[in-house]
Scaffold this motif. Structure first.
Motif, PDB file in Angstrom:
ATOM      1  N   GLY A 196       0.814  -1.212   0.000  1.00  0.00           N
ATOM      2  CA  GLY A 196       0.000   0.000   0.000  1.00  0.00           C
ATOM      3  C   GLY A 196       0.842   1.253   0.000  1.00  0.00           C
ATOM      4  O   GLY A 196       0.529   2.228  -0.695  1.00  0.00           O
ATOM      5  N   VAL A 197       1.936   1.254   0.774  1.00  0.00           N
ATOM      6  CA  VAL A 197       2.832   2.409   0.790  1.00  0.00           C
ATOM      7  C   VAL A 197       3.457   2.613  -0.585  1.00  0.00           C
ATOM      8  O   VAL A 197       3.627   3.746  -1.048  1.00  0.00           O
ATOM      9  N   LEU A 198       3.779   1.524  -1.268  1.00  0.00           N
ATOM     10  CA  LEU A 198       4.319   1.621  -2.623  1.00  0.00           C
ATOM     11  C   LEU A 198       3.311   2.299  -3.551  1.00  0.00           C
ATOM     12  O   LEU A 198       3.661   3.201  -4.317  1.00  0.00           O
ATOM     13  N   GLY A 199       2.045   1.867  -3.472  1.00  0.00           N
ATOM     14  CA  GLY A 199       1.014   2.484  -4.312  1.00  0.00           C
ATOM     15  C   GLY A 199       0.856   3.961  -4.019  1.00  0.00           C
ATOM     16  O   GLY A 199       0.733   4.779  -4.934  1.00  0.00           O
ATOM     17  N   TYR A 200       0.866   4.316  -2.725  1.00  0.00           N
ATOM     18  CA  TYR A 200       0.744   5.727  -2.350  1.00  0.00           C
ATOM     19  C   TYR A 200       1.948   6.522  -2.849  1.00  0.00           C
ATOM     20  O   TYR A 200       1.818   7.644  -3.337  1.00  0.00           O
ATOM     21  N   GLY A 201       3.150   5.932  -2.721  1.00  0.00           N
ATOM     22  CA  GLY A 201       4.344   6.620  -3.191  1.00  0.00           C
ATOM     23  C   GLY A 201       4.327   6.852  -4.688  1.00  0.00           C
ATOM     24  O   GLY A 201       4.743   7.917  -5.171  1.00  0.00           O
ATOM     25  N   LEU A 202       3.852   5.867  -5.434  1.00  0.00           N
ATOM     26  CA  LEU A 202       3.757   6.035  -6.888  1.00  0.00           C
ATOM     27  C   LEU A 202       2.780   7.154  -7.239  1.00  0.00           C
ATOM     28  O   LEU A 202       3.012   7.925  -8.180  1.00  0.00           O
ATOM     29  N   ARG A 203       1.692   7.254  -6.488  1.00  0.00           N
ATOM     30  CA  ARG A 203       0.728   8.331  -6.728  1.00  0.00           C
ATOM     31  C   ARG A 203       1.361   9.692  -6.444  1.00  0.00           C
ATOM     32  O   ARG A 203       1.142  10.663  -7.193  1.00  0.00           O
ATOM     33  N   ASP A 204       2.157   9.782  -5.366  1.00  0.00           N
ATOM     34  CA  ASP A 204       2.871  11.018  -5.070  1.00  0.00           C
ATOM     35  C   ASP A 204       3.774  11.425  -6.231  1.00  0.00           C
ATOM     36  O   ASP A 204       3.833  12.595  -6.615  1.00  0.00           O
ATOM     37  N   LEU A 205       4.492  10.459  -6.784  1.00  0.00           N
ATOM     38  CA  LEU A 205       5.399  10.752  -7.895  1.00  0.00           C
ATOM     39  C   LEU A 205       4.623  11.203  -9.126  1.00  0.00           C
ATOM     40  O   LEU A 205       5.080  12.073  -9.877  1.00  0.00           O
ATOM     41  N   GLN A 206       3.432  10.625  -9.330  1.00  0.00           N
ATOM     42  CA  GLN A 206       2.603  11.062 -10.456  1.00  0.00           C
ATOM     43  C   GLN A 206       2.114  12.488 -10.249  1.00  0.00           C
ATOM     44  O   GLN A 206       2.124  13.301 -11.173  1.00  0.00           O
ATOM     45  N   GLU A 207       1.694  12.803  -9.027  1.00  0.00           N
ATOM     46  CA  GLU A 207       1.196  14.146  -8.754  1.00  0.00           C
ATOM     47  C   GLU A 207       2.308  15.189  -8.787  1.00  0.00           C
ATOM     48  O   GLU A 207       2.049  16.367  -9.044  1.00  0.00           O
ATOM     49  N   SER A 208       3.543  14.753  -8.547  1.00  0.00           N
ATOM     50  CA  SER A 208       4.667  15.694  -8.609  1.00  0.00           C
ATOM     51  C   SER A 208       5.100  15.979 -10.035  1.00  0.00           C
ATOM     52  O   SER A 208       5.828  16.933 -10.284  1.00  0.00           O
ATOM     53  N   ILE A 254      -0.081  -4.759  -7.127  1.00  0.00           N
ATOM     54  CA  ILE A 254      -0.251  -6.193  -7.400  1.00  0.00           C
ATOM     55  C   ILE A 254       1.094  -6.858  -7.655  1.00  0.00           C
ATOM     56  O   ILE A 254       1.366  -7.956  -7.159  1.00  0.00           O
ATOM     57  N   ALA A 255       1.962  -6.195  -8.438  1.00  0.00           N
ATOM     58  CA  ALA A 255       3.259  -6.789  -8.769  1.00  0.00           C
ATOM     59  C   ALA A 255       4.103  -6.984  -7.508  1.00  0.00           C
ATOM     60  O   ALA A 255       4.681  -8.059  -7.292  1.00  0.00           O
ATOM     61  N   TYR A 256       4.167  -5.948  -6.676  1.00  0.00           N
ATOM     62  CA  TYR A 256       4.960  -6.058  -5.441  1.00  0.00           C
ATOM     63  C   TYR A 256       4.404  -7.153  -4.538  1.00  0.00           C
ATOM     64  O   TYR A 256       5.145  -8.016  -4.052  1.00  0.00           O
ATOM     65  N   LEU A 257       3.091  -7.115  -4.317  1.00  0.00           N
ATOM     66  CA  LEU A 257       2.480  -8.054  -3.381  1.00  0.00           C
ATOM     67  C   LEU A 257       2.654  -9.497  -3.851  1.00  0.00           C
ATOM     68  O   LEU A 257       3.011 -10.387  -3.066  1.00  0.00           O
ATOM     69  N   SER A 258       2.421  -9.747  -5.148  1.00  0.00           N
ATOM     70  CA  SER A 258       2.497 -11.118  -5.654  1.00  0.00           C
ATOM     71  C   SER A 258       3.935 -11.638  -5.645  1.00  0.00           C
ATOM     72  O   SER A 258       4.190 -12.775  -5.239  1.00  0.00           O
TER      73      SER A 258
END
Length: 684
Positions: A196-208, A254-258
């Protein structure tokens, strides 16, 4: 609060127990070796590690607070990825090292005893610091994800206290627990949290802006789920899954978790883990030394010098970093916002980026702007500041004149005294836009829509005639012409209100989808025409469509159109295009979604043409980038129109479709400054 506290509780419990086991083994080894007199060196090293960890958390907090909005997103995104890496490495390290942890630490202690006090302090410091730094980073990331710090801090504190109690119980042989199972279960839990933290971090990078695809959504459930409901909040707080997520977030999650969970489980199955380190620590502590040996008296520098330095230096370094970060001066100074005290507490700032704490000391909700009082240009703003609340405003200060403008709802606008700043670089500000500035573009756009609706009414009447006459092939051709005409008027859909849903609403949300009686308009007619329904079946559909268009033609001249909505539409038309047309969601059988995309581009271009004078006056480069993006997307769409007609979306080559989605996503990012540049700001 538990949903926000749980991830931090888990990391506090897990990391605290790891650090506690290490300290327990150190203590037990010294006691067994008859070196109780050297225990203060262990506590000194541990205390220094704790001080470093707290300092690290402070540096992260203050550094992020002093960055611009986009920089904060980038900073948080990068650190989120680093936190995920640390936690992943920690989970696998503990699974691999648990069996040999006690022996390894004993070996280091024996070596440290031979080298002197400094080596033992350093051994304790390094053993605990790693866990502490990981905890600080992950706690900071969780607090940023939650949007507040209370829940994560409480969760981490409870986890750490519980870990201390467990370590004490294990050391005193008052508690027995299967630590192998404990670290396996908590490791699996942390992998889920890290995803979940990975997903949130990716969203931060997109918003930046560092990573694209911020407008390419995998799903958007905001229309079906209440994001503020207890169940949505619980899922978001514990798993970081939100009602709206981009494709990149979902793929990363999904990729990280799996991958990581598979490797972790296989590792657990493949190794016969011995009981983890705590039993070894307990056994070591249980041994009674033959005699307590007094530590040799040492001469030279006082014993307190090294411990004091190790505890104090991290704190001093953190304070220095915070003090010099971005040259902030009075970054926490509070500035009053109200009719009577507007700007109170505002001194002459130093050049550079500043953070002002804006406190509404009045009794009305207020907007506040940092402006050039001569030109009205805006350097920073906060909207909807409630009475008694404080929010941070970040602005870059250059040479020039500055004042605060407070605009209370239903009150009198006030402007503070002007201060002059010299010695800084030139800072670009946003020239304010008034309703009068948007009046001419709005009037022109209303004329455009009025003429377009008149044409649309004629076209829908033609469809009605085709269906009544049983000529469904002609109805198909005329349907496409009329539907594209309607799509080109997209900027007015907010004004069309309920009639828009009746004329061009999607089947989503209806129990029987396309067959539901409430589903009407162009898309319902498309479904019938391309699914073999008879003219008799489609006659009431065509009649209702023509009637609703005629009603819209009648109502539109009297409908309200907020001037402030006009700049928003340029972005929203293509946002809907990416979300609905380019996903195939609105294809009811004709395969003409790319034709609709082209019509949406035409509607966007019409808006931008009308807004161009205002945009060029504020940032000429915006339209340069946007026009290049419009051409890129337009060329990709046009290539799908052949002599045989429009290529259905699902028939496009995968590479072409990805290219089109990517180009549209980039165009949306290029369009994102338009609403901010042309936002109506209240003046004195």
């Amino acid at each position: 609060m538990w949903d926000e506290a749980f991830p931090s509780f888990l990391i506090g419990l897990r990391e605290g127990l790891e650090a506690g086991l290490i300290v327990s083994i150190l203590v037990a080894t010294l006691v067994r070796a008859g070196q109780k007199g050297r225990l203060p060196q262990v506590w000194t090293g541990a205390a220094a590690a704790v001080a470093l960890s707290l300092s690290f958390g402070a540096v992260l907090t203050f550094t992020a607070a002093n960055l611009s909005g986009h920089a904060q997103e980038a900073f948080g995104g990068v650190l989120s990825l680093i936190a995920v890496g640390f936690v992943t490495a920690m989970v696998f390290w503990m699974r691999r090292s648990a069996r040999t942890l006690s022996a390894d630490i004993k070996e280091k202690v024996q070596a440290s005893l031979a080298m002197g006090a400094g080596a033992l302090v350093l051994t304790s410091f390094l053993a605990v610091a790693r866990e502490g730094l990981e905890t600080s980073l992950f706690l900071w990331t969780n607090a940023r994800t939650a949007g507040e710090s209370t829940g994560p801090i409480i969760g981490a504190a409870v986890g750490l206290l519980l870990s201390v109690a467990l370590c004490w119980g294990l050391y005193r042989r008052a508690l027995k627990m299967n630590l192998t199972k404990f670290f396996t279960l908590t490791g699996a839990g942390l992998i889920v949290v890290a995803a979940g933290v990975l997903g949130y971090g990716l969203r931060d990078l997109q918003e930046s802006g560092l990573v694209g695809g911020g407008s390419t959504y995998a799903f958007d459930l905001s229309g079906h789920l209440d994001a503020s409901s207890w169940y949505a909040t619980l899922v978001q707080g514990t798993l970081n899954l939100t009602v709206t997520m981009t494709v990149l977030q979902v793929v990363g999650y999904i990729a990280y978790l799996s991958i990581v969970m598979t490797l972790f489980i296989e590792g657990v199955r493949g190794g016969k883990a011995a009981p983890a380190a705590a039993p070894a620590a307990t056994a070591a502590a249980a041994g009674k030394p033959d005699a307590e040996q007094a530590e040799p008296v040492r001469t030279g520098r006082p014993r307190w010098v090294l411990p004091t330095a190790l505890v104090a230096v991290p704190v001093v370094v953190a304070g220095a970093v915070i003090a010099v970060s971005d040259g902030k001066q009075d970054s926490s100074a509070t500035v009053a916002v109200s009719e009577k005290e507007c700007g109170k507490g505002f001194g002459t700032p130093q050049p550079g980026q500043q953070v002002f704490q804006m406190h509404n000391s009045g009794d009305k909700v207020s907007e506040v702007y940092l402006v050039n009082p001569g030109t009205g240009a805006v350097y920073g703003e906060i909207e909807g500041l409630a009475p008694g609340t404080t929010r941070a405003l970040t602005a870059t200060i250059g040479s020039g004149d500055y004042a605060w403008r407070c605009v209370p709802t239903g009150g009198t606008t006030a402007t503070s005294a002007t201060v002059h700043v010299s010695g800084g670089a030139e800072v670009k500000a946003v020239k304010p836009v008034s309703e009068d500035d948007l009046k001419a573009p709005l009037d022109s756009y209303k004329d455009y829509v009025t003429k377009g609706l008149a044409t649309l009414m004629t076209q829908t009447q033609k469809i009605q005639t085709d269906v009544h006459g049983g000529d469904l092939n002609a109805a198909k051709a005329d349907w496409l012409t009329a539907h594209l005409q309607y799509a080109s008027l997209g900027a007015a859909y907010g004004t069309f209100a309920d009639l828009d849903k009746k004329i061009d609403g999607r089947a989503d949300g209806y129990a029987d989808k396309a067959q539901d009686p409430g589903f009407t308009g162009f898309l319902r007619l498309e479904y019938g025409l391309w699914h073999g329904q008879s003219a008799a079946d489609l006659t009431p559909v065509a009649d209702e469509l023509a009637q609703n268009v005629a009603k819209l033609v009648h109502d539109f001249p009297t409908q309200d159109f907020d001037p402030g909505d006009l700049p928003l539409r340029a972005h929203e038309i293509l946002e809907n295009t990416l979300q609905f047309e380019l996903t195939g969601d609105t294809d009811m059988g004709s395969g003409t979604n790319l034709a609709t995309t082209q019509a949406n581009l035409a509607g966007t271009q019409e808006l931008l043409t009308l807004l161009q004078p205002l945009l060029d006056e504020r940032d000429p480069q915006v339209l340069v980038r946007v026009n290049a993006g419009m051409k890129r997307v337009g060329d990709l769409v046009a290539a799908a129109h052949t002599a045989d007609g429009w290529t259905p979306l699902d028939k496009l080559p995968d590479g072409t479709r990805r290219q089109l989605n990517g180009a549209t996503g980039q165009l949306l990012e290029d369009l994102s400054p338009v609403p901010a540049l042309l936002e109506i700001r209240k003046a004195a």
